[in-house]
Design a protein around this motif. Structure first.
Motif, PDB file in Angstrom:
ATOM      1  N   GLU A  35      10.304  -8.491  -3.504  1.00  0.00           N
ATOM      2  CA  GLU A  35       9.955  -8.206  -2.455  1.00  0.00           C
ATOM      3  C   GLU A  35      10.432  -6.914  -1.832  1.00  0.00           C
ATOM      4  O   GLU A  35      10.035  -5.881  -1.534  1.00  0.00           O
ATOM      5  CB  GLU A  35      10.023  -9.259  -1.227  1.00  0.00           C
ATOM      6  CG  GLU A  35       9.405  -8.906   0.164  1.00  0.00           C
ATOM      7  CD  GLU A  35       7.849  -8.904  -0.090  1.00  0.00           C
ATOM      8  OE1 GLU A  35       7.314  -8.201   0.759  1.00  0.00           O
ATOM      9  OE2 GLU A  35       7.392  -9.578  -0.935  1.00  0.00           O
ATOM     10  N   LEU A  38       9.278  -3.743  -3.816  1.00  0.00           N
ATOM     11  CA  LEU A  38       8.048  -3.418  -3.376  1.00  0.00           C
ATOM     12  C   LEU A  38       8.162  -2.396  -2.170  1.00  0.00           C
ATOM     13  O   LEU A  38       7.571  -1.477  -2.026  1.00  0.00           O
ATOM     14  CB  LEU A  38       7.103  -4.557  -3.244  1.00  0.00           C
ATOM     15  CG  LEU A  38       5.655  -4.354  -2.934  1.00  0.00           C
ATOM     16  CD1 LEU A  38       5.139  -3.579  -4.255  1.00  0.00           C
ATOM     17  CD2 LEU A  38       4.856  -5.470  -3.045  1.00  0.00           C
ATOM     18  N   ARG A  42       7.007   1.398  -2.277  1.00  0.00           N
ATOM     19  CA  ARG A  42       6.068   1.747  -1.295  1.00  0.00           C
ATOM     20  C   ARG A  42       6.585   3.185  -0.491  1.00  0.00           C
ATOM     21  O   ARG A  42       5.556   3.852   0.019  1.00  0.00           O
ATOM     22  CB  ARG A  42       5.749   0.876   0.007  1.00  0.00           C
ATOM     23  CG  ARG A  42       5.040  -0.336  -0.269  1.00  0.00           C
ATOM     24  CD  ARG A  42       4.880  -1.427   0.855  1.00  0.00           C
ATOM     25  NE  ARG A  42       4.370  -2.555   0.207  1.00  0.00           N
ATOM     26  CZ  ARG A  42       4.805  -3.788   0.797  1.00  0.00           C
ATOM     27  NH1 ARG A  42       5.764  -4.024   1.550  1.00  0.00           N
ATOM     28  NH2 ARG A  42       4.156  -4.719   0.358  1.00  0.00           N
ATOM     29  N   GLY A  66       1.874  -6.477  -7.195  1.00  0.00           N
ATOM     30  CA  GLY A  66       1.880  -5.770  -5.853  1.00  0.00           C
ATOM     31  C   GLY A  66       2.059  -4.208  -6.238  1.00  0.00           C
ATOM     32  O   GLY A  66       1.213  -3.676  -5.302  1.00  0.00           O
ATOM     33  N   ARG A  68       0.978  -2.301  -8.635  1.00  0.00           N
ATOM     34  CA  ARG A  68      -0.331  -1.847  -9.127  1.00  0.00           C
ATOM     35  C   ARG A  68      -1.420  -1.703  -8.024  1.00  0.00           C
ATOM     36  O   ARG A  68      -2.099  -1.028  -8.206  1.00  0.00           O
ATOM     37  CB  ARG A  68      -0.632  -2.617 -10.267  1.00  0.00           C
ATOM     38  CG  ARG A  68       0.006  -2.393 -11.549  1.00  0.00           C
ATOM     39  CD  ARG A  68      -0.325  -2.976 -12.957  1.00  0.00           C
ATOM     40  NE  ARG A  68      -1.586  -2.301 -13.063  1.00  0.00           N
ATOM     41  CZ  ARG A  68      -2.228  -2.331 -14.264  1.00  0.00           C
ATOM     42  NH1 ARG A  68      -2.098  -3.678 -14.818  1.00  0.00           N
ATOM     43  NH2 ARG A  68      -3.360  -1.909 -14.597  1.00  0.00           N
ATOM     44  N   ALA A  69      -1.286  -2.898  -7.193  1.00  0.00           N
ATOM     45  CA  ALA A  69      -2.343  -3.034  -6.246  1.00  0.00           C
ATOM     46  C   ALA A  69      -2.062  -2.125  -4.975  1.00  0.00           C
ATOM     47  O   ALA A  69      -3.006  -1.642  -4.193  1.00  0.00           O
ATOM     48  CB  ALA A  69      -2.347  -4.538  -5.766  1.00  0.00           C
ATOM     49  N   GLU A  70      -0.690  -1.747  -4.765  1.00  0.00           N
ATOM     50  CA  GLU A  70      -0.532  -1.227  -3.500  1.00  0.00           C
ATOM     51  C   GLU A  70       0.149   0.566  -3.547  1.00  0.00           C
ATOM     52  O   GLU A  70      -0.102   1.054  -2.677  1.00  0.00           O
ATOM     53  CB  GLU A  70       0.515  -1.811  -2.683  1.00  0.00           C
ATOM     54  CG  GLU A  70       0.230  -3.390  -2.129  1.00  0.00           C
ATOM     55  CD  GLU A  70       1.401  -3.794  -1.619  1.00  0.00           C
ATOM     56  OE1 GLU A  70       1.876  -3.181  -0.822  1.00  0.00           O
ATOM     57  OE2 GLU A  70       1.312  -5.258  -1.431  1.00  0.00           O
ATOM     58  N   VAL A  71       0.470   0.689  -4.605  1.00  0.00           N
ATOM     59  CA  VAL A  71       1.263   1.943  -4.852  1.00  0.00           C
ATOM     60  C   VAL A  71       0.452   2.894  -6.179  1.00  0.00           C
ATOM     61  O   VAL A  71       0.396   2.266  -6.932  1.00  0.00           O
ATOM     62  CB  VAL A  71       2.614   1.815  -5.382  1.00  0.00           C
ATOM     63  CG1 VAL A  71       3.346   3.096  -5.538  1.00  0.00           C
ATOM     64  CG2 VAL A  71       3.435   0.965  -4.156  1.00  0.00           C
TER      65      VAL A  71
END
Length: 77
Positions: A35, A38, A42, A66, A68-71
């Motif tokens: 966490e 991540l 970000r 996370g 791959r999905a967000e950054v």
């Protein structure tokens, strides 16, 4: 040199990796779990991420999903 994110719940291992990578001229950011890693990812890009698979809060696989999905992926070198 490269900015590297090291995510591991073992502070001794994080410190060892930091010392080795910094001795080679890299900048290292340490995260205690997936966490926190991540959150760092970000905020700023990293050329390389080293992560433990088993960590509290968010494990390494959850962190990578996370990420791959967000950054957005960095441009190829």
């Amino acid at each position: 040199m490269a900015r590297i994110l090291v995510a591991d719940d073992d502070p001794s291992l994080r410190g060892l990796l930091r010392d080795i990578l910094e001795s080679e001229g890299h900048t290292v950011v340490e995260a205690r779990d997936g966490e926190e890693a991540l959150l760092f990812a970000r905020r700023e890009p990293f050329a390389l991420v080293l992560t433990d698979q088993r960590m509290p809060v968010r494990d390494g696989i959850g962190f990578l999903k996370g990420l791959r999905a967000e950054v957005p992926a960095p441009p190829p070198v």
